[in-house]
Design an enzyme around this catalytic site. Structure first.
Site, PDB file in Angstrom:
ATOM      1  N   ASN A   9      27.625 -16.972  22.215  1.00 11.31           N
ATOM      2  CA  ASN A   9      28.078 -18.329  22.553  1.00 11.31           C
ATOM      3  C   ASN A   9      26.885 -19.264  22.338  1.00 11.31           C
ATOM      4  OD1 ASN A   9      28.997 -20.691  23.648  1.00 11.31           O
ATOM      5  ND2 ASN A   9      29.027 -19.966  25.769  1.00 11.31           N
ATOM      6  N   LYS A  11      26.762 -22.361  22.457  1.00  7.80           N
ATOM      7  CA  LYS A  11      26.837 -23.602  23.247  1.00  7.80           C
ATOM      8  C   LYS A  11      26.507 -24.794  22.329  1.00  7.80           C
ATOM      9  CE  LYS A  11      25.656 -20.972  27.302  1.00  7.80           C
ATOM     10  NZ  LYS A  11      25.317 -21.011  28.705  1.00  7.80           N
ATOM     11  N   HIS A  95      35.306 -21.365  29.849  1.00 13.91           N
ATOM     12  CA  HIS A  95      33.903 -21.083  30.187  1.00 13.91           C
ATOM     13  C   HIS A  95      33.520 -21.881  31.444  1.00 13.91           C
ATOM     14  CE1 HIS A  95      29.525 -21.043  29.909  1.00 13.91           C
ATOM     15  NE2 HIS A  95      29.679 -19.945  29.178  1.00 13.91           N
ATOM     16  N   GLU A  97      31.008 -23.570  32.155  1.00 11.97           N
ATOM     17  CA  GLU A  97      30.467 -24.919  31.901  1.00 11.97           C
ATOM     18  C   GLU A  97      31.594 -25.902  31.618  1.00 11.97           C
ATOM     19  OE1 GLU A  97      27.628 -23.773  28.918  1.00 11.97           O
ATOM     20  OE2 GLU A  97      26.439 -22.742  30.446  1.00 11.97           O
ATOM     21  N   GLU A 167      31.887 -13.656  33.964  1.00 16.80           N
ATOM     22  CA  GLU A 167      30.602 -14.352  33.899  1.00 16.80           C
ATOM     23  C   GLU A 167      30.307 -14.971  35.266  1.00 16.80           C
ATOM     24  OE1 GLU A 167      29.316 -15.480  29.656  1.00 16.80           O
ATOM     25  OE2 GLU A 167      30.418 -17.148  30.510  1.00 16.80           O
ATOM     26  N   GLY A 173      22.762 -18.515  32.361  1.00 15.91           N
ATOM     27  CA  GLY A 173      21.622 -19.424  32.194  1.00 15.91           C
ATOM     28  C   GLY A 173      20.548 -19.205  33.241  1.00 15.91           C
ATOM     29  N   SER A 212      22.913 -13.876  31.307  1.00 10.44           N
ATOM     30  CA  SER A 212      21.533 -13.399  31.145  1.00 10.44           C
ATOM     31  C   SER A 212      21.443 -12.003  30.535  1.00 10.44           C
ATOM     32  CB  SER A 212      20.781 -13.464  32.481  1.00 10.44           C
ATOM     33  OG  SER A 212      20.756 -14.791  32.963  1.00 10.44           O
TER      34      SER A 212
HETATM   35  C1  PEP Z   1      27.126 -17.963  28.606  1.00 13.20           C
HETATM   36  O1  PEP Z   1      26.971 -19.159  28.744  1.00 13.20           O
HETATM   37  O2  PEP Z   1      28.227 -17.535  28.216  1.00 13.20           O
HETATM   38  C2  PEP Z   1      26.015 -17.064  28.897  1.00 13.20           C
HETATM   39  C3  PEP Z   1      26.290 -15.842  29.179  1.00 13.20           C
HETATM   40  O3  PEP Z   1      24.732 -17.601  28.882  1.00 13.20           O
HETATM   41  P1  PEP Z   1      23.344 -16.809  29.049  1.00 13.20           P
HETATM   42  O4  PEP Z   1      23.460 -15.518  28.279  1.00 13.20           O
HETATM   43  O5  PEP Z   1      22.320 -17.725  28.493  1.00 13.20           O
HETATM   44  O6  PEP Z   1      23.178 -16.548  30.516  1.00 13.20           O
END
Ligand code: PEP
Length: 251
Positions: A9, A11, A95, A97, A167, A173, A212
């Site tokens: 992803n 973003k 998602h 966000e 998630e 993040g 992460s």
């Molecule tokens: C995400 O936004 O889907 C995500 C998993 O971000 P990160 O791997 O940076 O934590």
């Protein structure tokens, strides 16, 4: 036996030049990996670039959102069929966000999920609880409610053509992922909840972990029985990080 999957992803990151370097790295690095599925979900303007560079490779491409309407006076929106026009096969839906920053709700996410299916796109449906919700022991309630928002409307059959992603917001993040045990516990909960409706679909639906994921922690996370791969944010922006994660998934 579920085939593992890794979805990047991006973003709101990238540029034509950066994407070119990243995609060249992914094409070379993933070329010989045939035992898992790989997808990159780019910002809308770069989907054409992904299509041009990735067609003929073993990497699929998709988007991070779509509009639930087919067409019309919806300035700034992107219709599902437009993604299909550019060869997308997958789209991230709901998602955290989008839920937190763009007013996505269970209802709007469900409408987008259905719109994706209607044009043959595979929705990657995200669920997860906040730190406060986890600390209040609400994880099952929140994730269950988000999952039910799909199953109650459309029935469990739609999960034959979808991917689920757990998630936890506190791990997205962040510095650290969920522990493999924490991830497994929620993935097991999700699978059992689907199994209440249909055991065959529950056994086959892929549930990705996101939050992460890094090269050094992918093996322990993907090694859990109900973790079928990862949805990867930051580490998907660098081929030297994304490729090793895909190698773990490939086995
Ligand atoms: C995400 O936004 O889907 C995500 C998993 O971000 P990160 O791997 O940076 O934590």
């Amino acid at each position: 036996m579920r085939r593992k999957m890794v979805v990047g992803n991006w973003k709101m990151n990238g540029s034509i030049k950066q994407n070119e370097i990243l995609l060249q790295g992914l094409i070379a690095g993933l070329r010989d990996l045939h035992d898992a599925d790989f997808v990159v979900c780019t910002p809308y303007p770069y989907i054409g670039q992904a299509q041009a560079m990735l067609q003929g490779s073993n990497i699929a491409w998709g988007a991070q959102n779509l509009c639930s309407a087919k067409d019309g006076a919806l300035t700034g929106a992107v219709a599902p069929s437009m993604l299909v026009d550019y060869g997308c096969t997958h789209v991230i839906i709901g998602h955290s966000e989008r839920r937190a920053l763009f007013n996505e709700t269970d209802d709007t996410a469900a409408a987008r999920f259905n719109a994706a299916l209607e044009v043959g796109l595979i929705p990657i449906f995200c669920m997860g609880e906040s730190r406060e919700e986890r600390d209040s022991d609400w994880t099952d309630y929140i994730v269950g409610r988000q999952l039910d928002s799909i199953i109650r409307r459309f029935g469990p059959e739609v999960l034959k053509n979808a991917v689920l992603a757990y998630e936890p917001l506190w791990a997205v993040g962040a510095d650290e992922p969920a522990t493999p045990e924490q991830a497994q516990e929620v993935h097991d909960f999700i699978r059992k909840r689907v199994a209440r409706c249909d055991t065959g679909i529950a056994a086959n639906v892929r549930i990705l972990y996101g939050g992460s994921v890094r090269p050094h922690n992918a093996a322990s996370l993907f090694g859990m029985p109900d973790v079928d791969g990862g949805l990867v944010g930051r580490a998907s922006l660098v081929a030297e990080k994304f490729v090793p994660i895909c190698e773990v998934a490939n086995g």
